[in-house]
Design a protein around this motif. Structure first.
Motif, PDB file in Angstrom:
ATOM      1  N   ASP A  18      39.812  76.341 -32.178  1.00  0.00           N
ATOM      2  CA  ASP A  18      39.070  77.325 -32.969  1.00  0.00           C
ATOM      3  C   ASP A  18      37.654  76.789 -33.179  1.00  0.00           C
ATOM      4  OD1 ASP A  18      38.186  79.245 -34.808  1.00  0.00           O
ATOM      5  OD2 ASP A  18      40.179  79.432 -35.689  1.00  0.00           O
ATOM      6  N   GLY A  19      36.671  77.455 -32.568  1.00  0.00           N
ATOM      7  CA  GLY A  19      35.296  76.989 -32.737  1.00  0.00           C
ATOM      8  C   GLY A  19      34.410  77.356 -31.567  1.00  0.00           C
ATOM      9  N   GLU A  20      33.418  76.506 -31.325  1.00  0.00           N
ATOM     10  CA  GLU A  20      32.393  76.807 -30.334  1.00  0.00           C
ATOM     11  C   GLU A  20      32.700  76.185 -28.972  1.00  0.00           C
ATOM     12  OE1 GLU A  20      28.420  76.971 -33.185  1.00  0.00           O
ATOM     13  OE2 GLU A  20      29.120  75.047 -32.425  1.00  0.00           O
ATOM     14  N   ILE A  21      32.334  76.913 -27.935  1.00  0.00           N
ATOM     15  CA  ILE A  21      32.310  76.389 -26.573  1.00  0.00           C
ATOM     16  C   ILE A  21      30.924  76.673 -26.007  1.00  0.00           C
ATOM     17  CG2 ILE A  21      33.171  76.680 -24.227  1.00  0.00           C
ATOM     18  CD1 ILE A  21      35.896  77.068 -25.230  1.00  0.00           C
ATOM     19  N   PHE A  22      30.357  75.662 -25.374  1.00  0.00           N
ATOM     20  CA  PHE A  22      29.001  75.771 -24.842  1.00  0.00           C
ATOM     21  C   PHE A  22      29.038  75.756 -23.316  1.00  0.00           C
ATOM     22  CE2 PHE A  22      25.011  73.308 -23.679  1.00  0.00           C
ATOM     23  CZ  PHE A  22      24.165  74.403 -23.765  1.00  0.00           C
ATOM     24  N   PHE A  23      28.485  76.816 -22.703  1.00  0.00           N
ATOM     25  CA  PHE A  23      28.351  76.907 -21.254  1.00  0.00           C
ATOM     26  C   PHE A  23      26.898  76.615 -20.891  1.00  0.00           C
ATOM     27  CE2 PHE A  23      32.165  79.217 -22.127  1.00  0.00           C
ATOM     28  CZ  PHE A  23      32.969  79.089 -21.004  1.00  0.00           C
ATOM     29  N   LEU A  24      26.645  75.416 -20.372  1.00  0.00           N
ATOM     30  CA  LEU A  24      25.289  74.989 -20.069  1.00  0.00           C
ATOM     31  C   LEU A  24      24.589  75.941 -19.105  1.00  0.00           C
ATOM     32  CD1 LEU A  24      23.034  72.900 -20.266  1.00  0.00           C
ATOM     33  CD2 LEU A  24      24.214  71.528 -18.555  1.00  0.00           C
ATOM     34  N   GLY A  25      25.349  76.501 -18.146  1.00  0.00           N
ATOM     35  CA  GLY A  25      24.750  77.378 -17.150  1.00  0.00           C
ATOM     36  C   GLY A  25      24.206  78.672 -17.710  1.00  0.00           C
ATOM     37  N   LEU A  26      24.621  79.052 -18.935  1.00  0.00           N
ATOM     38  CA  LEU A  26      24.138  80.285 -19.550  1.00  0.00           C
ATOM     39  C   LEU A  26      23.142  80.015 -20.671  1.00  0.00           C
ATOM     40  CD1 LEU A  26      27.482  82.299 -19.784  1.00  0.00           C
ATOM     41  CD2 LEU A  26      25.656  82.537 -18.102  1.00  0.00           C
ATOM     42  N   SER A  27      22.683  78.780 -20.787  1.00  0.00           N
ATOM     43  CA  SER A  27      21.782  78.421 -21.876  1.00  0.00           C
ATOM     44  C   SER A  27      20.327  78.479 -21.440  1.00  0.00           C
ATOM     45  CB  SER A  27      22.106  77.005 -22.372  1.00  0.00           C
ATOM     46  OG  SER A  27      21.694  76.048 -21.400  1.00  0.00           O
ATOM     47  N   SER A  28      19.435  78.285 -22.401  1.00  0.00           N
ATOM     48  CA  SER A  28      18.004  78.295 -22.110  1.00  0.00           C
ATOM     49  C   SER A  28      17.609  77.117 -21.233  1.00  0.00           C
ATOM     50  CB  SER A  28      17.205  78.251 -23.414  1.00  0.00           C
ATOM     51  OG  SER A  28      17.530  77.088 -24.156  1.00  0.00           O
ATOM     52  N   LEU A  29      18.419  76.040 -21.215  1.00  0.00           N
ATOM     53  CA  LEU A  29      18.109  74.911 -20.337  1.00  0.00           C
ATOM     54  C   LEU A  29      18.180  75.335 -18.883  1.00  0.00           C
ATOM     55  CD1 LEU A  29      20.004  71.995 -22.099  1.00  0.00           C
ATOM     56  CD2 LEU A  29      17.572  72.522 -22.152  1.00  0.00           C
ATOM     57  N   ALA A  30      19.202  76.152 -18.545  1.00  0.00           N
ATOM     58  CA  ALA A  30      19.319  76.648 -17.182  1.00  0.00           C
ATOM     59  C   ALA A  30      18.181  77.612 -16.872  1.00  0.00           C
ATOM     60  CB  ALA A  30      20.660  77.336 -16.989  1.00  0.00           C
ATOM     61  N   GLU A  31      17.810  78.425 -17.861  1.00  0.00           N
ATOM     62  CA  GLU A  31      16.719  79.362 -17.659  1.00  0.00           C
ATOM     63  C   GLU A  31      15.407  78.637 -17.405  1.00  0.00           C
ATOM     64  OE1 GLU A  31      16.670  81.755 -21.127  1.00  0.00           O
ATOM     65  OE2 GLU A  31      18.638  82.655 -20.738  1.00  0.00           O
ATOM     66  N   MET A  32      15.219  77.484 -18.067  1.00  0.00           N
ATOM     67  CA  MET A  32      13.993  76.719 -17.848  1.00  0.00           C
ATOM     68  C   MET A  32      13.896  76.220 -16.425  1.00  0.00           C
ATOM     69  SD  MET A  32      13.157  74.523 -21.260  1.00  0.00           S
ATOM     70  CE  MET A  32      14.825  73.996 -21.600  1.00  0.00           C
ATOM     71  N   GLY A  33      15.040  75.971 -15.804  1.00  0.00           N
ATOM     72  CA  GLY A  33      15.020  75.540 -14.419  1.00  0.00           C
ATOM     73  C   GLY A  33      14.411  76.596 -13.529  1.00  0.00           C
ATOM     74  N   ALA A  34      14.710  77.879 -13.842  1.00  0.00           N
ATOM     75  CA  ALA A  34      14.174  78.969 -13.035  1.00  0.00           C
ATOM     76  C   ALA A  34      12.720  79.248 -13.372  1.00  0.00           C
ATOM     77  CB  ALA A  34      15.009  80.225 -13.258  1.00  0.00           C
ATOM     78  N   SER A  35      12.312  78.949 -14.610  1.00  0.00           N
ATOM     79  CA  SER A  35      10.951  79.275 -15.030  1.00  0.00           C
ATOM     80  C   SER A  35       9.976  78.130 -14.805  1.00  0.00           C
ATOM     81  CB  SER A  35      10.949  79.637 -16.527  1.00  0.00           C
ATOM     82  OG  SER A  35      11.357  78.529 -17.300  1.00  0.00           O
ATOM     83  N   SER A  36      10.447  77.028 -14.186  1.00  0.00           N
ATOM     84  CA  SER A  36       9.576  75.873 -13.995  1.00  0.00           C
ATOM     85  C   SER A  36       8.685  76.004 -12.759  1.00  0.00           C
ATOM     86  CB  SER A  36      10.428  74.600 -13.871  1.00  0.00           C
ATOM     87  OG  SER A  36      11.286  74.685 -12.746  1.00  0.00           O
ATOM     88  N   GLU A  37       8.711  77.189 -12.104  1.00  0.00           N
ATOM     89  CA  GLU A  37       7.890  77.410 -10.924  1.00  0.00           C
ATOM     90  C   GLU A  37       6.445  77.699 -11.357  1.00  0.00           C
ATOM     91  OE1 GLU A  37       6.869  77.655  -6.967  1.00  0.00           O
ATOM     92  OE2 GLU A  37       8.620  76.828  -7.944  1.00  0.00           O
ATOM     93  N   LYS A  38       5.802  76.691 -11.867  1.00  0.00           N
ATOM     94  CA  LYS A  38       4.440  76.805 -12.354  1.00  0.00           C
ATOM     95  C   LYS A  38       3.726  75.485 -12.123  1.00  0.00           C
ATOM     96  CE  LYS A  38       1.803  77.509 -16.630  1.00  0.00           C
ATOM     97  NZ  LYS A  38       1.913  77.723 -18.093  1.00  0.00           N
ATOM     98  N   PHE A  39       2.528  75.562 -11.558  1.00  0.00           N
ATOM     99  CA  PHE A  39       1.792  74.330 -11.270  1.00  0.00           C
ATOM    100  C   PHE A  39       1.332  73.674 -12.565  1.00  0.00           C
ATOM    101  CE2 PHE A  39      -2.391  72.267 -10.668  1.00  0.00           C
ATOM    102  CZ  PHE A  39      -1.963  71.189  -9.900  1.00  0.00           C
ATOM    103  N   GLU A  40       1.664  72.414 -12.700  1.00  0.00           N
ATOM    104  CA  GLU A  40       1.206  71.602 -13.819  1.00  0.00           C
ATOM    105  C   GLU A  40       0.646  70.315 -13.239  1.00  0.00           C
ATOM    106  OE1 GLU A  40       4.265  70.961 -16.641  1.00  0.00           O
ATOM    107  OE2 GLU A  40       4.796  73.081 -16.816  1.00  0.00           O
ATOM    108  N   PRO A  41      -0.617  70.042 -13.469  1.00  0.00           N
ATOM    109  CA  PRO A  41      -1.234  68.857 -12.850  1.00  0.00           C
ATOM    110  C   PRO A  41      -0.629  67.560 -13.354  1.00  0.00           C
ATOM    111  CG  PRO A  41      -2.695  69.788 -14.499  1.00  0.00           C
ATOM    112  CD  PRO A  41      -1.561  70.783 -14.332  1.00  0.00           C
ATOM    113  N   ASP A  42      -0.566  66.588 -12.456  1.00  0.00           N
ATOM    114  CA  ASP A  42      -0.146  65.245 -12.838  1.00  0.00           C
ATOM    115  C   ASP A  42      -1.248  64.586 -13.648  1.00  0.00           C
ATOM    116  OD1 ASP A  42       2.191  65.544 -11.430  1.00  0.00           O
ATOM    117  OD2 ASP A  42       1.376  64.704  -9.589  1.00  0.00           O
TER     118      ASP A  42
END
Length: 292
Positions: free
Chosen positions: A49-73
């Motif tokens: 009884d409680g919480e289950i966390f699915f990493l693939g449906l979280s904002s962390l996974a979404e950030m992987g898709a949104s990281s297509e942006k140039f950021e200078p070193d």
């Protein structure tokens, strides 16, 4: 010579984590209470009884898709190793390399999305309806009495199962999902012995690979307890912290266990209790003889 170091450590660590995610280590508990009852007539009752966390449906996974942006070193002085602003020429060179690698990144992202869908029972995690599909998938399986989407990959659930101890048991088991990240296992041995392991209820144990995976990612500093931080220190509080209680109640003979205080008397026999937190180093385990 100019020294250049990457400021994209966070994104790099995230991508590495998402790659490991595809191995199936992506379901973890949050705040919960769980109980297992074992009786000498070879019956069991298990509840979560409680919480289950699915990493693939979280904002962390979404950030992987949104990281297509140039950021200078970031550029550093070759003598003092102190950070400095990059020149226009250095920025142009960095952007050129980044653009040349765009097809490789796109192909990798597409392949990872396909793999993620395959291990999530055909659910596309990038689909806005993915969470609703998962709720429907779980709700039609026997035992899932409550499944509520709390957002950001977190679900509030109640699961209950009972029956004869005629075969091994594992939780969670989701149709179409890999069974590589169990919270609790019941393993039957010869001689009416039952081994109970709970690898999913340890944050610092090699038996639970997702905590070690995320905890070791420098850019995700707080994730060893499933609370992430972005590079600016902002905490993503929607990601649940591992916290709960796992209890075993039995009228059998407890042969071994790794609780802090051992068994306690119970109206049904004996009770073992594990208090679980982000500091829990060892997965709960017990060996019980159900010979009547």
């Amino acid at each position: 010579m100019t020294i250049v170091t990457s400021t994209r450590t966070y994104a790099t660590a995230l991508i590495a984590g998402l790659s490991l995610l595809l191995t199936g280590c992506f379901i973890t508990p949050g705040k919960f209470n769980s109980e297992l009852v074992l009786t000498q007539d070879n019956q069991f009752t298990f509840t979560y009884d409680g919480e289950i966390f699915f990493l693939g449906l979280s904002s962390l996974a979404e950030m992987g898709a949104s990281s297509e942006k140039f950021e200078p070193d970031e550029c550093y002085d070759e003598n003092t190793f102190e950070g400095r602003d990059c020149t226009e020429t250095e920025l142009a060179e960095q952007r050129e390399v980044w653009e040349l690698n765009a097809p490789v990144r796109a192909a990798k992202a597409q392949e990872q999305a396909k793999q993620m869908g395959a291990i999530m029972g055909g659910i596309d995690p990038s689909d806005p309806q993915a969470s609703a599909e998962l709720v429907e998938l779980l709700s039609r399986q026997r035992g899932w009495e409550r499944v509520i989407d709390k957002g950001n990959g977190v679900f509030d659930v109640r699961y209950s199962a009972s029956g004869d101890l005629s075969h091994d048991f594992m939780f969670p088991l989701v149709e179409g999902f890999p069974s590589t990240n169990p919270f609790v296992q019941i393993i039957l041995r010869e001689g009416n012995l039952v081994r109970v392991n709970a690898p999913g209820f340890a944050a610092q144990d090699g038996a639970n690979p997702i905590f070690g995976m995320v905890g070791g990612m420098a850019g995700l500093g707080g994730m060893s307890s499933l609370t992430s931080q972005s590079p600016d220190g902002e905490e993503n509080s929607n990601i649940p912290v591992l916290e709960g209680t796992f209890t075993i109640v039995t009228d059998g003979q407890i042969k071994a266990n790794n609780t802090d205080e051992g068994s306690r008397a119970d109206a049904s026999g004996e009770r073992l209790v594990w208090e679980i937190s982000p500091r829990t180093k060892t997965a709960p385990t017990a060996l019980i003889d159900l010979t009547s």
